[in-house]
Enzyme design. Structure first.
Site, PDB file in Angstrom:
ATOM      1  N   SER A  49       0.835  -1.196   0.000  1.00 43.28           N
ATOM      2  CA  SER A  49       0.000   0.000   0.000  1.00 43.28           C
ATOM      3  C   SER A  49       0.879   1.259   0.000  1.00 43.28           C
ATOM      4  CB  SER A  49      -0.969  -0.049   1.193  1.00 43.28           C
ATOM      5  OG  SER A  49      -2.034   0.848   1.005  1.00 43.28           O
ATOM      6  N   GLU A  82      -9.352  -5.362  -4.608  1.00 45.99           N
ATOM      7  CA  GLU A  82      -8.744  -4.275  -3.828  1.00 45.99           C
ATOM      8  C   GLU A  82      -9.776  -3.390  -3.128  1.00 45.99           C
ATOM      9  OE1 GLU A  82      -5.701  -3.576  -3.024  1.00 45.99           O
ATOM     10  OE2 GLU A  82      -4.375  -4.518  -4.493  1.00 45.99           O
ATOM     11  N   HIS A 126      -7.767  -5.568  -0.444  1.00 48.58           N
ATOM     12  CA  HIS A 126      -6.515  -4.867  -0.146  1.00 48.58           C
ATOM     13  C   HIS A 126      -5.858  -5.467   1.100  1.00 48.58           C
ATOM     14  CE1 HIS A 126      -3.792  -1.524  -0.466  1.00 48.58           C
ATOM     15  NE2 HIS A 126      -4.044  -1.110   0.763  1.00 48.58           N
TER      16      HIS A 126
END
Length: 509
Positions: A202, A326, A419
């Site tokens: 990230s 995601e 994610h």
């Protein structure tokens, strides 16, 4: 549980850690002097050497951030402090820290992990980032703290004065200082200072991509892995200056006393003011996110995406990828992504004519929720991955993945392979106490197999730059993508139409 202490002499002094579960661990070793007092908002400086033994058994504080983000276990929060520039080392207990060699044949590859958290939150002490599983399989694992939010990732150098100088890109300078520490000290822990892989997830992946274009980081790492890097988190010095002025006004400061006010405001008040700035920035569509790296500055002269495209970035082998779902995480938590129709329409309200129609055509079923969530995930994560893969892949070996695996529990919860879920495989979390709740019964064997596959590939890449003979290089003709799932496979240019349409969208910077 059998434990004993273990000592290593670093360039700054002796550190004592402990051995448990087949690994040596040292926690919160300082890699720079505490950035407090007159060192607030300044580039990091080398740590003062110490005499005697420094005990590195427990985690120290993480960077100032909202308390709710510092939860380490039920009811247990990590303290925060500006004195947070530390790193942790985990090495296999078989490695000989006296002779500086791995258990079998010479020094081990070093893997340096940069945590995510939107440049706003996070800590290297988070249990998921433990790293012992990777170390046991054959590397020296290092995880790093860096200055976050208003004290490290908000670009305030435009407010600098002779009395209160402020340096640019502080968090980036912290990470380079940590990599210098690794270069100087890896051998003492059994690692190879010439074989360092940086990897992050990230915002940590975004930091990895930025380090690829940071001149000062040249030669400090040999390979890089960016797991779900994000778009829209880099800004020009001009946009950063507008944010800096707004931030000063939020603190009640004028132009003449802004730097002085920054120096004396309590960290908690700076954190609160930044929250306000981020909300304002999103509401008023100010362009790039308020925090993250800033280019056109002393430390980061060129936009990293441009540097990669022009071949000016460090030409090291790279793995970059995203997860299948995601956007789903952001429908529940940290609602920062445009995953609903109103947010998506607001996003396109300032786009060039025709861009909205072109992009929406690639998401059949819009504005159904599933299409909105897919679009939101691509907007932030897949668009960055496609851009990096294409730009870096022209000049250096680049491997692309999509992580599709999720247990039944994750599918039932509606999250799927969202994610950060690849972290469960990278760090072998499914075999931990908490992970077993996510992979009960029949899933546990499959989850273990996927974790083994991912870890072997990451470690093979760290060792020699090739994540498996069956994983083809990404190029702009074939666009091979390794799909990591129960049954792994290679796909060529999956989602080609989605990849193409995002090229037409200009991120405000």
């Amino acid at each position: 549980m059998h434990e004993h202490t273990v000592r290593v002499r670093t360039a700054s002094g002796v550190v004592e850690g402990f051995t448990r579960d087949g690994v040596h661990r040292w926690r919160s070793i300082p890699y720079a002097k505490a950035p407090v007092g007159p060192l607030r908002y300044r580039a990091p400086v080398p740590v003062q050497p110490w005499s005697g033994v420094r005990h590195c058994h427990g985690f120290g504080p993480c960077a100032p951030q909202q308390r709710m983000y510092t939860l380490l276990a039920p009811g247990k929060y990590q303290p925060t402090s500006e004195d947070c520039l530390t790193l942790n080392v985990v090495a296999p207990a078989g490695s000989d820290t006296e002779t500086h060699a791995g258990p079998d044949s010479g020094p081990l590859p070093v893997m340096v992990f940069i945590h995510g958290g939107g440049y706003l939150l996070g800590s290297s002490a988070t249990p998921i980032y433990d790293g012992a599983s990777l170390a046991r399989r054959g590397c020296v694992y290092v995880s790093v703290n860096y200055r976050l939010g208003p004290l490290g990732c908000l670009e305030l150098s435009s407010l600098s004065t002779p009395d209160h100088p402020i340096d640019d890109n502080l968090f980036l300078r912290d990470l380079v200082m940590a990599l210098r520490w690794v270069r100087e000290n890896a051998a003492a822990f059994g690692g190879d200072p010439d074989n360092v892989t940086i990897f992050g997830e990230s915002a940590g992946a975004h930091a990895v991509a930025t380090l690829l274009a940071t001149p000062d980081a040249a030669g400090l790492f040999a390979r890089a892995i960016a797991q779900s890097p994000s778009s829209g988190m880099t800004r020009s010095a001009d946009i950063a200056e507008q944010y800096a002025q707004r931030f000063a006004r939020t603190l009640g400061a004028g132009e003449s006393d802004a730097a002085e006010v920054l120096m004396r405001t309590r960290p908690a008040d700076l954190v609160r003011a930044l929250e306000q700035l981020i909300v304002e920035g999103q509401r008023e569509m100010l362009g790039a996110f308020a925090i993250g790296p800033t280019y056109d500055t002393d430390y980061l002269p060129v936009n990293p995406a441009q540097a990669m495209a022009d071949g000016e970035a460090h030409r090291v082998p790279l793995i970059v990828g995203t997860n299948a779902d995601e956007g789903k995480l952001f429908t529940r938590f940290l609602k920062l992504l445009p995953t609903t129709e109103p947010a998506i329409e607001r996003l396109f309200s300032q786009a060039e004519p025709g861009v909205r129609e072109r992009i929406l055509a690639a998401y059949p079923g819009y504005p159904k929720p599933s299409a909105c969530v897919r679009l939101g995930g691509d907007f932030i994560f897949a668009s960055a991955m496609w851009q990096i893969a294409e730009a870096h892949g022209r000049h250096a070996p680049t491997y692309v993945y999509r992580f599709d695996y999720a247990t039944r529990a994750l599918h039932l919860s509606g999250l799927g392979a969202t994610h950060a879920m690849e972290l469960l495989a990278v760090f072998d979390v499914y075999r931990s106490r908490y992970g077993k709740l996510l992979a009960a019964g029949i899933d546990s064997r499959t989850a273990g197999r996927v974790s083994d596959d991912v870890q072997k590939r990451w470690l093979a890449f760290a060792a020699d730059g090739i994540p498996g003979e069956d994983w083809p290089l990404y190029d702009n003709d074939e666009r091979a993508v390794m799909v990591l799932d129960k049954r792994r496979r290679v796909e060529h240019d999956p989602h080609a139409e989605r990849r193409e349409v995002w090229k037409t969208f200009e991120f405000a910077q």
